[in-house]
Design a protein around this motif. Structure first.
Motif, short mmCIF file in Angstrom:
data_model
loop_
_atom_site.label_atom_id
_atom_site.label_comp_id
_atom_site.label_asym_id
_atom_site.label_seq_id
_atom_site.Cartn_x
_atom_site.Cartn_y
_atom_site.Cartn_z
N GLN A 27 -6.19 72.39 30.54
CA GLN A 27 -4.80 72.71 30.84
C GLN A 27 -3.82 71.89 30.01
OE1 GLN A 27 -6.48 75.50 32.87
NE2 GLN A 27 -4.30 75.42 32.42
N ILE A 28 -4.25 71.55 28.80
CA ILE A 28 -3.32 70.99 27.84
C ILE A 28 -2.53 72.16 27.24
CG2 ILE A 28 -4.78 69.00 27.34
CD1 ILE A 28 -5.74 70.42 24.81
N PRO A 29 -1.37 71.89 26.64
CA PRO A 29 -0.58 72.99 26.07
C PRO A 29 -1.05 73.39 24.67
CG PRO A 29 0.67 70.95 25.98
CD PRO A 29 -0.61 70.62 26.68
N GLY A 30 -2.34 73.53 24.52
CA GLY A 30 -2.96 73.95 23.28
C GLY A 30 -3.68 72.79 22.62
N PRO A 31 -4.88 73.06 22.04
CA PRO A 31 -5.52 74.37 22.00
C PRO A 31 -5.77 74.92 23.40
CG PRO A 31 -6.62 72.85 20.50
CD PRO A 31 -5.67 72.03 21.32
N SER A 32 -5.57 76.22 23.51
CA SER A 32 -5.81 76.91 24.77
C SER A 32 -7.26 77.40 24.80
CB SER A 32 -4.85 78.09 24.93
OG SER A 32 -5.01 79.04 23.88
N ALA A 33 -7.71 77.74 26.00
CA ALA A 33 -9.08 78.24 26.15
C ALA A 33 -9.25 79.54 25.37
CB ALA A 33 -9.39 78.46 27.63
N VAL A 34 -10.41 79.70 24.74
CA VAL A 34 -10.67 80.89 23.92
C VAL A 34 -11.38 81.94 24.76
CG1 VAL A 34 -11.80 81.74 21.84
CG2 VAL A 34 -10.84 79.42 21.87
N PRO A 35 -10.82 83.15 24.87
CA PRO A 35 -11.46 84.20 25.67
C PRO A 35 -12.83 84.59 25.13
CG PRO A 35 -9.21 84.82 25.03
CD PRO A 35 -9.57 83.60 24.25
N GLY A 37 -1.84 81.32 27.10
CA GLY A 37 -3.01 82.00 26.58
C GLY A 37 -3.62 82.97 27.58
N ASP A 38 -4.94 83.04 27.61
CA ASP A 38 -5.67 83.97 28.47
C ASP A 38 -5.76 83.37 29.86
OD1 ASP A 38 -7.16 86.34 28.89
OD2 ASP A 38 -9.03 85.24 28.69
N PHE A 39 -4.72 83.57 30.68
CA PHE A 39 -4.51 82.78 31.89
C PHE A 39 -3.95 83.68 32.97
CE2 PHE A 39 -2.22 79.24 34.14
CZ PHE A 39 -3.30 78.40 34.31
N ASN A 40 -4.47 83.54 34.21
CA ASN A 40 -4.01 84.40 35.29
C ASN A 40 -3.60 83.60 36.52
OD1 ASN A 40 -6.39 83.74 36.69
ND2 ASN A 40 -7.48 85.55 35.94
N ASP A 41 -3.21 84.31 37.58
CA ASP A 41 -2.68 83.65 38.78
C ASP A 41 -3.71 82.71 39.42
OD1 ASP A 41 -0.49 85.23 38.30
OD2 ASP A 41 -0.52 86.27 40.23
N ALA A 42 -4.95 83.17 39.54
CA ALA A 42 -5.97 82.35 40.20
C ALA A 42 -6.22 81.07 39.41
CB ALA A 42 -7.26 83.15 40.36
N MET A 43 -6.20 81.18 38.07
CA MET A 43 -6.39 79.99 37.24
C MET A 43 -5.23 79.02 37.42
SD MET A 43 -7.74 82.09 33.91
CE MET A 43 -8.01 80.73 32.79
N LEU A 44 -4.01 79.55 37.52
CA LEU A 44 -2.85 78.69 37.75
C LEU A 44 -2.97 77.97 39.08
CD1 LEU A 44 -0.05 77.65 36.89
CD2 LEU A 44 0.93 79.61 38.10
#
Length: 396
Positions: free
Chosen positions: A11-19, A348-355
């Motif tokens: 959860q750093i502001p990049g690099p973001s997780a790669v899908p 990035g590739d991020f949704n509500d549950a991840m947040l």
């Protein structure tokens, strides 16, 4: 090293997780970058990036970090001794300013407080004072990754035009592109800089310059001595999908997949999703009784939220505790705000549950680290998510 069950939260502001889709694309066998099949890969990437920058102009792709694209932007249109105006939005604006000075450019820094984006009025006033038009460019960071603030680029362009000044508008959108709305042509940007590891959901290794016709014309006879970064050397081979030297072949496979993913979701939906997650995160921070570093309403970033810890407490110690106990990587404070803030990336590739998983980990980390706070941040974020949706934000 002992095994930690479950998946690490990056959860750093990049690099973001790669899908996974992008990882699978990158894992394909290396292709002959001089062979006939590569042209389709190269052209797809070059044309695809135009749709992300929202431009009909040239886009160049370099095998480098975003720092390389910073340098390419400067050396193609500016010469030693040229004067530019930059705005101090945070750590990365400061680094770009430092690079310009090291290249021999006279870079004037308009002072900022690191709590908002660039001030178009201050930029316009400085240009009006420059009656001899000695200033060659205005350089602004679109999304300042160190502070979580967004600069109003269209308003900066308007300020330049209203001052009647011919300065180029150069924009760093390394962490903004593909997460926060960016309109190269519509906003009258002359040179834009970006990188692969943020909203484009790739590993680090590719960087980009989008270039206006005005800036391209200047580069034909102006700028500094250059070789690796020369737009003119790139332009010819790019027209047929090739590059003047070995490109990041497998990263280009991944880039094409990432662009397809962004368009599958729809760019307006991507921007709205980031905006919504930023709103929910800020609601959590305020419910905890903590301070959001960006205090300029309307300029808060959907990419990340920088959180100020209470006086007398260490943001870095909190981050270490949260990493140890909950396997979450959070961004650290940089230079002027070192150990005073931590940064929650939601890009990035991020949704509500991840947040919600991220914010739950942060709230547990605050308790474990002994950071004074109130309970209820996760509930506040959940309420924002419940009351807003992407469709409503795209319609607004």
């Amino acid at each position: 090293m002992t095994h930690k069950a479950g998946r690490h939260f990056l959860q750093i502001p990049g690099p973001s997780a790669v899908p996974d889709r992008v990882l699978r694309a990158i894992s394909a066998q290396v292709m002959d970058h001089r062979g006939p099949d590569f042209a389709a890969v190269g052209l797809q990437a070059l044309e695809g990036m135009k749709t992300i920058f929202k431009t009909e102009q040239d886009v160049f792709i370099f095998p480098s970090s975003g720092t390389g694209a910073w340098e390419a932007a400067l050396v193609n249109v500016l010469s030693e001794g040229d004067r530019v105006v930059m705005y101090e939005t945070g750590h990365f604006a400061t680094l770009w300013n430092k690079m310009a000075k090291r290249l021999g450019i006279e870079a004037e820094f308009i002072e900022g407080d690191w709590r908002g984006g660039a001030d178009p009025e201050a930029i316009g006033q400085r240009l009006r004072e420059d009656t001899n038009h000695e200033i060659k460019a205005v350089c602004v960071v679109h999304n300042e990754t160190s502070t979580g603030s967004v600069s109003p680029i269209a308003e900066v362009r308007r300020a330049i035009d209203e001052a009647g000044h011919p300065a180029l508008l150069m924009v760093d959108t390394i962490s903004g592109l593909a997460s926060v709305d960016f309109r190269f042509d519509e906003w009258g940007v002359d040179v834009a800089v970006s990188g692969s590891q943020k909203g484009l959901m790739l590993p680090p290794g590719l960087s980009f310059n989008a270039v206006s016709a005005k800036a391209m014309k200047i580069s034909e006879t102006g700028g500094m001595r250059r070789s690796y970064w020369d737009w003119q050397d790139m332009r010819g081979p790019n027209q047929t999908g090739y590059f003047p030297y070995t490109p990041g072949t497998n990263l280009l496979y991944g880039l094409n997949e990432a662009i397809a993913m962004l368009h599958d979701e729809g760019l307006p939906n991507v921007f709205a999703r980031h905006q919504r997650h930023g709103q929910a995160t800020r609601a959590a921070v305020r419910a905890w009784g903590l301070d959001v570093l960006c205090r300029q309403q309307g300029q808060e970033s959907g990419v990340l939220t920088a959180v100020v810890v209470p006086e007398g407490h260490s943001a870095d110690a909190f981050r270490a505790t949260t990493m140890e106990h909950f396997d979450i990587s959070l961004g650290n404070g940089l230079s002027k705000v070192a150990d005073r803030v931590f940064r929650i990336g939601h890009l990035g590739d991020f949704n509500d549950a991840m947040l919600m998983g991220t914010l739950s980990g942060v709230e547990m980390g605050l308790k474990k680290a002994g950071i004074p706070h109130q309970k209820g941040g996760v509930d506040a974020a959940m309420q924002v998510l419940d009351e807003t949706d992407v469709a409503a934000l795209t319609a607004a």
